[in-house]
Design a protein around this motif. Structure first.
Motif, PDB file in Angstrom:
ATOM      1  N   GLU A 167      35.552   2.942  -1.772  1.00  0.00           N
ATOM      2  CA  GLU A 167      36.324   2.527  -0.605  1.00  0.00           C
ATOM      3  C   GLU A 167      37.278   1.381  -0.917  1.00  0.00           C
ATOM      4  O   GLU A 167      38.401   1.347  -0.428  1.00  0.00           O
ATOM      5  N   GLY A 247      27.361 -19.903   9.180  1.00  0.00           N
ATOM      6  CA  GLY A 247      27.352 -18.531   9.679  1.00  0.00           C
ATOM      7  C   GLY A 247      28.018 -17.584   8.718  1.00  0.00           C
ATOM      8  O   GLY A 247      27.649 -16.418   8.597  1.00  0.00           O
ATOM      9  N   GLN A 248      29.026 -18.080   8.013  1.00  0.00           N
ATOM     10  CA  GLN A 248      29.711 -17.207   7.070  1.00  0.00           C
ATOM     11  C   GLN A 248      28.989 -17.103   5.734  1.00  0.00           C
ATOM     12  O   GLN A 248      29.252 -16.201   4.964  1.00  0.00           O
ATOM     13  N   ASP A 251      26.946 -14.105   5.974  1.00  0.00           N
ATOM     14  CA  ASP A 251      27.738 -13.004   6.483  1.00  0.00           C
ATOM     15  C   ASP A 251      28.205 -12.147   5.315  1.00  0.00           C
ATOM     16  O   ASP A 251      28.183 -12.574   4.161  1.00  0.00           O
ATOM     17  N   SER A 252      28.635 -10.957   5.629  1.00  0.00           N
ATOM     18  CA  SER A 252      29.200 -10.081   4.621  1.00  0.00           C
ATOM     19  C   SER A 252      30.408 -10.762   3.980  1.00  0.00           C
ATOM     20  O   SER A 252      31.354 -11.119   4.672  1.00  0.00           O
ATOM     21  N   LEU A 254      33.680 -10.943   2.461  1.00  0.00           N
ATOM     22  CA  LEU A 254      34.892 -10.129   2.375  1.00  0.00           C
ATOM     23  C   LEU A 254      34.598  -8.637   2.564  1.00  0.00           C
ATOM     24  O   LEU A 254      35.262  -7.795   1.969  1.00  0.00           O
ATOM     25  N   GLY A 255      33.611  -8.350   3.379  1.00  0.00           N
ATOM     26  CA  GLY A 255      33.311  -6.955   3.696  1.00  0.00           C
ATOM     27  C   GLY A 255      32.351  -6.295   2.729  1.00  0.00           C
ATOM     28  O   GLY A 255      32.007  -5.126   2.900  1.00  0.00           O
ATOM     29  N   SER A 256      31.898  -7.015   1.741  1.00  0.00           N
ATOM     30  CA  SER A 256      30.974  -6.416   0.779  1.00  0.00           C
ATOM     31  C   SER A 256      29.576  -6.356   1.382  1.00  0.00           C
ATOM     32  O   SER A 256      29.342  -6.811   2.506  1.00  0.00           O
ATOM     33  N   ASP A 257      28.633  -5.814   0.621  1.00  0.00           N
ATOM     34  CA  ASP A 257      27.235  -5.809   1.058  1.00  0.00           C
ATOM     35  C   ASP A 257      26.532  -7.096   0.643  1.00  0.00           C
ATOM     36  O   ASP A 257      25.318  -7.208   0.780  1.00  0.00           O
ATOM     37  N   ASP A 363      15.076  -6.953   6.561  1.00  0.00           N
ATOM     38  CA  ASP A 363      15.787  -7.307   7.792  1.00  0.00           C
ATOM     39  C   ASP A 363      14.852  -8.030   8.765  1.00  0.00           C
ATOM     40  O   ASP A 363      13.684  -8.283   8.460  1.00  0.00           O
ATOM     41  N   TRP A 369      15.824  -3.696   3.482  1.00  0.00           N
ATOM     42  CA  TRP A 369      17.232  -3.539   3.875  1.00  0.00           C
ATOM     43  C   TRP A 369      18.128  -3.387   2.646  1.00  0.00           C
ATOM     44  O   TRP A 369      18.845  -2.401   2.501  1.00  0.00           O
ATOM     45  N   GLN A 403      19.671   0.950   4.145  1.00  0.00           N
ATOM     46  CA  GLN A 403      19.717   1.515   5.499  1.00  0.00           C
ATOM     47  C   GLN A 403      21.059   2.175   5.781  1.00  0.00           C
ATOM     48  O   GLN A 403      21.132   3.223   6.416  1.00  0.00           O
ATOM     49  N   HIS A 406      24.997   2.423   1.489  1.00  0.00           N
ATOM     50  CA  HIS A 406      26.274   1.861   1.046  1.00  0.00           C
ATOM     51  C   HIS A 406      25.966   0.843  -0.040  1.00  0.00           C
ATOM     52  O   HIS A 406      24.879   0.257  -0.051  1.00  0.00           O
TER      53      HIS A 406
END
Lengths: 436, 543
Positions: A167, A247-248, A251-252, A254-257, A363, A369, A403, A406
């Motif tokens: 992707e 919080g970041q 967090d993901s 840059l959109g990664s896992d 999770d 997870w 889950q 990806h």
């Protein structure tokens, strides 16, 4: 033979009191666990492959996630010889020099007397309620990338595990610098001036693709573990530095896992987690000689002839590397913050290097997870300039979201060279200057 | 003389531009290091305006390059550039509404119903350089775009297709400090704020592209500047410290507010400036004061910034020219004196001195970041009714609050970004006949979420102007198809713009409640755009 030695040592440690100071022999045992021999397991031999057909035979020496992947036919594991990853002698000597002074404080995240080297080289005991915390400190102050190193370049690929569709491909440069706890690169043991008493800096720069080009991340970790990291993000399209809230960090990225907190197996404060030692075991982990692995000739080619590790398996989510049977410490970290997006991580820490080649993330409901692997390459079988550096080179990672089916994979060109990561790289001003 | 200097400057700039670009593309000397890196995108932005139809059909190609050069005595030497070519097809595809033939029934027709104001001023002349040579002459040098400039905004006398072109080099000092010099066409960003400009005032802005709504990165007008930075790094007190000097040697350029006839003209100023007293009376604008290129007219600033514990800070000082036009009464203030280009007002751009500072503070207890940016200026001028203008000190600030919040109920494990800002502006020597309020605040809120590995990102932006009682609401969604393709779709809806303001300069309706023309300042950029509700979509291919 080795197993008997290992059991004997473990028993010795178990009956020792946790308050007993470590000895030079503890240091030797900690850094050279394979001096007297390497572990073995019935039916296991170098060169063989563990697959769907024989995986049940080796369930004891696999972590639960890898067992599930192999059982499901998502990947196979090729077994390599167990080799010694000797860390740099300066780190070993620093461990010995500071041995008598290191003590935990009253609360998690508090430590004193740790100038450099491995803080707690003695074999951990299940009877010691703070053994997990001590292992976490060994990781935090470990020789993970040495005093400084760079990954230039670093490819992250976002993949649909079901379809195999690629992707996104992000190309980064990563830099690591220890301000304190330095043993080999001058100055040692600390860089000065250092007014906020920083322990470590991580600097990340996105090179491609265009929509995130010039995004930069700077994490400044403090020597005081109770103080939360300073994290700065530079966004290319805004041309300014933003402070990040934690919080970041969970967090993901840059959109990664991958969360920022996941970097290297755990990238956060000791005091953010409750650490529990679950025991020592022999386990198959991705540690190998890079130059002997299957390499990816498409993702990266350079004048040095360096190529990154290839990936395969379901969705191309698994590095094509060999796994060694090694002594690992199993440690659980459960978040202190009830709002943290995960309930716990199960870390499998390599006992010799204190890198974390395998992690399993659960999770909030307690379900498995994500599965983290980070292949460790021996520095003597990697880039010529890494030879003799005594650093286990991070070489290939995969974070599989079991889950979502990806994954995000990482392919590295890790270089241990202090000139690539000067102190000026770890400043806020560098973000502005580099992103201009 | 001024035109000769401008022409000479442009030729010089073109020469430097061509030369530097050639160096970047094909430098073959012994000092060559790595290859030139190229990146960029092509994009179509199609906007549809309620009741108007197509309001933007902008096609952009942008390329960025960086060419590292090895040097024995300097490090990190590089030539960097950004080139942009834009064609906005709205002037061909919707020429009933926009372009040189886009006449309006009355001044302000695009933001309010017709009222008494229409009896004072005629509707603005669209693109006056094609429709009214005398008016074009009055506006010479400012707000005098023709239709070609609107269609191809990057290709003009100022060579705006060169968004940036500068050479940068570091000098490593023996004590570890670094001196950096950068020279060329640049954007220099001083602010910490989204949307608002408190300290980020070095480059003027092109509001004709999309009012206030485009990223400043895309609408700052780059200037030829020399910047010098002394990067001192950490010392015994600060974790980072840096002193920088910026010298803007470019010819002064004000904001581009959008000429009458363009699809976007902030506060409808372009039509006001191209109007005249009804019945063949004088033009509104008599002349635009021009500032020739000279050292005395250059702009310069100084910034010291650093990191102290959990705070990053900057202290700023800048001498520059006001980039918004100041309207000076032509003559004695009440009865305009006819001249060769007979008009009511002259446009001036006064000199301004700014001092200010900013601070970012991370609060561990709140797990959130507070931002404060503030400035105090001397020399700015505010519009007035009877007296045209008044010089007044101004105080501005933005308080920002950023927090990331995980909300599993919204179907994603990724955190949402909540970013709020309050922008305050205070006119310290306020007069009753100023259309702008003595104190005003604009609040904004951004709420942005991430789904599908951040490839799908919905967001909503809300902005409210308290004095104007005007609100903009902009929900949108962005989808990253892959590394190359990106689609963004959304709405931009505005409300408000009902404020009225008496205008007595022409001797009529003093004390009344006429809408035109100064009420546009009271209603602000959001209120005056109240008839510009749009559906907006863009498709971008990056390389």
């Amino acid at each position: 033979m080795f197993n008997k030695t290992f059991i004997s040592l473990a028993l010795t440690a178990a009956v020792s009191t946790s308050a007993m100071a470590a000895t030079d022999q503890d240091v030797e045992n900690s850094f050279y666990p394979y001096k007297s021999g390497v572990p073995s397991y019935t039916g296991l031999s170098a060169g063989m492959t563990i697959n769907q057909g024989n995986v049940d035979q080796f369930k004891e020496i696999l972590d639960p996630a890898m067992y599930e992947f192999i059982k499901a036919g998502d990947t196979e594991v090729k077994v390599g010889e167990t080799t010694s990853f000797d860390l740099h002698s300066s780190y070993v000597e620093a461990t010995k020099a500071n041995l008598a002074n290191v003590k935990l404080g009253d609360n998690p995240g508090e430590i004193s007397g740790s100038v450099a080297g491995r803080p707690f080289p003695a074999e951990p005991s299940l009877d010691d309620p703070r053994a997990g915390e001590k292992l976490a400190w060994n990781y935090k102050y470990g020789y993970n990338w040495g005093d400084s190193a760079a990954i230039m370049p670093f490819y992250w690929k976002f993949r649909n595990m079901e379809t195999g569709k690629l992707e996104r491909t992000l190309k980064f440069n990563f830099h690591f610098l220890n301000f304190t706890h330095r043993t080999e690169q001058t100055p040692t043991p600390a860089i000065t001036p250092n007014p906020s008493n920083l322990f470590r800096g991580i600097y990340v720069q996105v090179l491609e693709p265009f929509d995130v080009k010039n995004t930069q991340l700077l994490i400044q970790r403090f020597e005081d573990d109770l103080k939360r990291d300073n994290a700065y993000l530079y966004l290319g399209f805004q041309r300014r530095v933003r402070r990040l809230s934690s919080g970041q960090v969970t967090d993901s990225f840059l959109g990664s896992d991958v969360m920022i907190e996941d970097f290297e197996g755990y990238n956060g404060r000791i005091s953010d987690m409750n650490w529990t030692f679950k025991g020592a075991r022999n386990m198959l982990v991705p540690m190998y000689n890079h130059n002997e692995m299957e390499l990816d000739s498409e993702s990266h080619k350079d004048d040095e002839g360096y190529q990154v590790v290839a990936f395969g398996g379901k969705g191309n989510c698994f590095p094509n590397v060999t796994y060694q049977l090694r002594k690992v410490y199993e440690v659980e970290s459960a978040s202190v913050d009830p709002n943290h997006p995960i309930s716990k991580r199960q870390h499998f820490i390599d006992a010799q290097t204190f890198t974390i080649p395998r992690n399993i993330t659960y999770d909030r409901k307690g379900d498995m997870w994500k599965s983290w692997s980070i292949g460790q390459a021996h520095p003597d079988h990697h880039l010529p300039q890494n030879k003799g550096k005594g650093v286990a080179i991070d070489d290939a990672f995969t974070m599989v979201d079991m889950q979502a089916q990806h994954c995000t994979t990482g392919q590295f060109k890790g270089i241990v060279d202090p000139s690539l990561t000067p102190q000026s790289k770890m400043t806020v001003q560098n973000l502005r200057a580099s992103g201009k | 003389m001024s035109k000769r200097i401008i022409t000479t400057m442009n030729k010089l700039a073109a020469g430097v531009a061509v030369g530097v670009t050639a160096m970047a593309a094909g430098y073959t000397g012994t000092a060559v290091a790595a290859d030139t890196e190229w990146a960029g995108f092509v994009e179509n932005a199609t906007y549809l305006r309620d009741g108007v139809g197509l309001s933007k059909f902008r096609n952009t190609a942008q390329a960025e390059f960086s060419k590292p050069i090895e040097s024995d005595s300097w490090s990190n030497v590089s030539i960097n550039g950004t080139l942009r070519a834009t064609y906005d097809g709205v002037y061909d595809l919707n020429d009933d509404e926009f372009g040189k033939d886009a006449t309006e029934e009355y001044l302000g027709a695009n933001w309010h119903e017709q009222d008494l104001s229409s009896t004072i001023l005629q509707p603005g002349t669209p693109l006056p350089c094609e429709n009214d040579p005398a008016l074009c002459d009055n506006l010479d040098g400012y707000m005098d775009q023709d239709e070609k400039d609107a269609k191809y905004p990057d290709f003009n006398d100022q060579l705006d297709f060169i968004r940036e072109l500068y050479i940068s080099a570091d000098k490593q000092l023996d004590n570890g400090d670094i001196i950096n010099l950068s020279f060329g066409k640049q954007q220099v960003v001083w602010g910490k704020t989204d949307l608002f400009r408190v300290l980020d005032v070095i480059n003027p802005v092109d509001y004709s592209r999309h009012n206030i709504y485009d990223e400043l990165e895309d609408i700052r007008i780059p200037q030829w500047m020399l910047t010098a930075e002394w990067r001192m790094g950490p010392n015994e007190i600060f974790d980072d410290s840096n002193l920088s000097v910026v010298w803007n040697i470019d010819k002064f350029r004000p904001h581009n507010l959008g000429t009458c006839g363009q699809a976007y003209r902030i506060v409808d100023a372009g039509c006001f400036f191209s109007s005249r007293i009804i019945g063949g009376g004088p033009y509104v604008i008599n002349d635009v004061e021009e500032h020739d290129w000279s050292l005395a007219n250059s702009q310069f600033g100084l910034k010291w910034e650093g990191v102290y514990g959990d705070a990053t800070f900057s202290l700023n000082a800048l001498h520059y020219r006001q980039q918004l036009p100041s309207i000076h009464t032509n003559g004695n203030g009440v009865s305009p004196v006819p001249g060769s280009n007979f008009g009511l007002f002259n446009i001036h751009f006064p000199e301004v001195n700014l001092i200010g500072g900013s601070i970012d503070y991370y609060s561990m207890n709140q797990d959130a970041v507070w931002r404060l940016e503030t400035s105090y200026t001397q020399g700015e001028e505010q519009p007035r009714d009877a007296y045209g203008y008044k010089e007044t000190d101004m105080f501005r600030y933005v308080i920002g609050f950023d927090k990331n919040i995980t909300i599993p109920e919204l179907g994603t494990r990724s955190a949402f970004l909540l970013s709020t800002q309050l922008f305050g502006e205070h006119i310290l020597d306020h007069e009753r006949d100023m259309p702008n309020e003595a104190e005003n605040w604009i609040a904004t809120m951004l709420f942005k979420g991430f789904y599908v590995n951040n490839r799908l990102s919905p967001q909503i932006i809300i902005a409210h102007d308290f004095a104007a009682e005007a609100t903009a609401i902009a929900p949108s969604i962005e989808y990253l198809i892959d590394d190359h393709w990106k689609v963004n779709a959304g709405f931009n809806i505005k409300e408000g713009g009902e404020k009225k303001f008496p205008w007595s300069v022409t001797g009529g309706a003093a004390g009344g409640v006429q809408t035109e023309p100064l009420a546009r300042f009271l209603n602000g950029p959001i209120g005056v755009a109240n008839q510009e509700d749009e559906f907006q979509m863009s498709v971008r291919y990056s390389f």
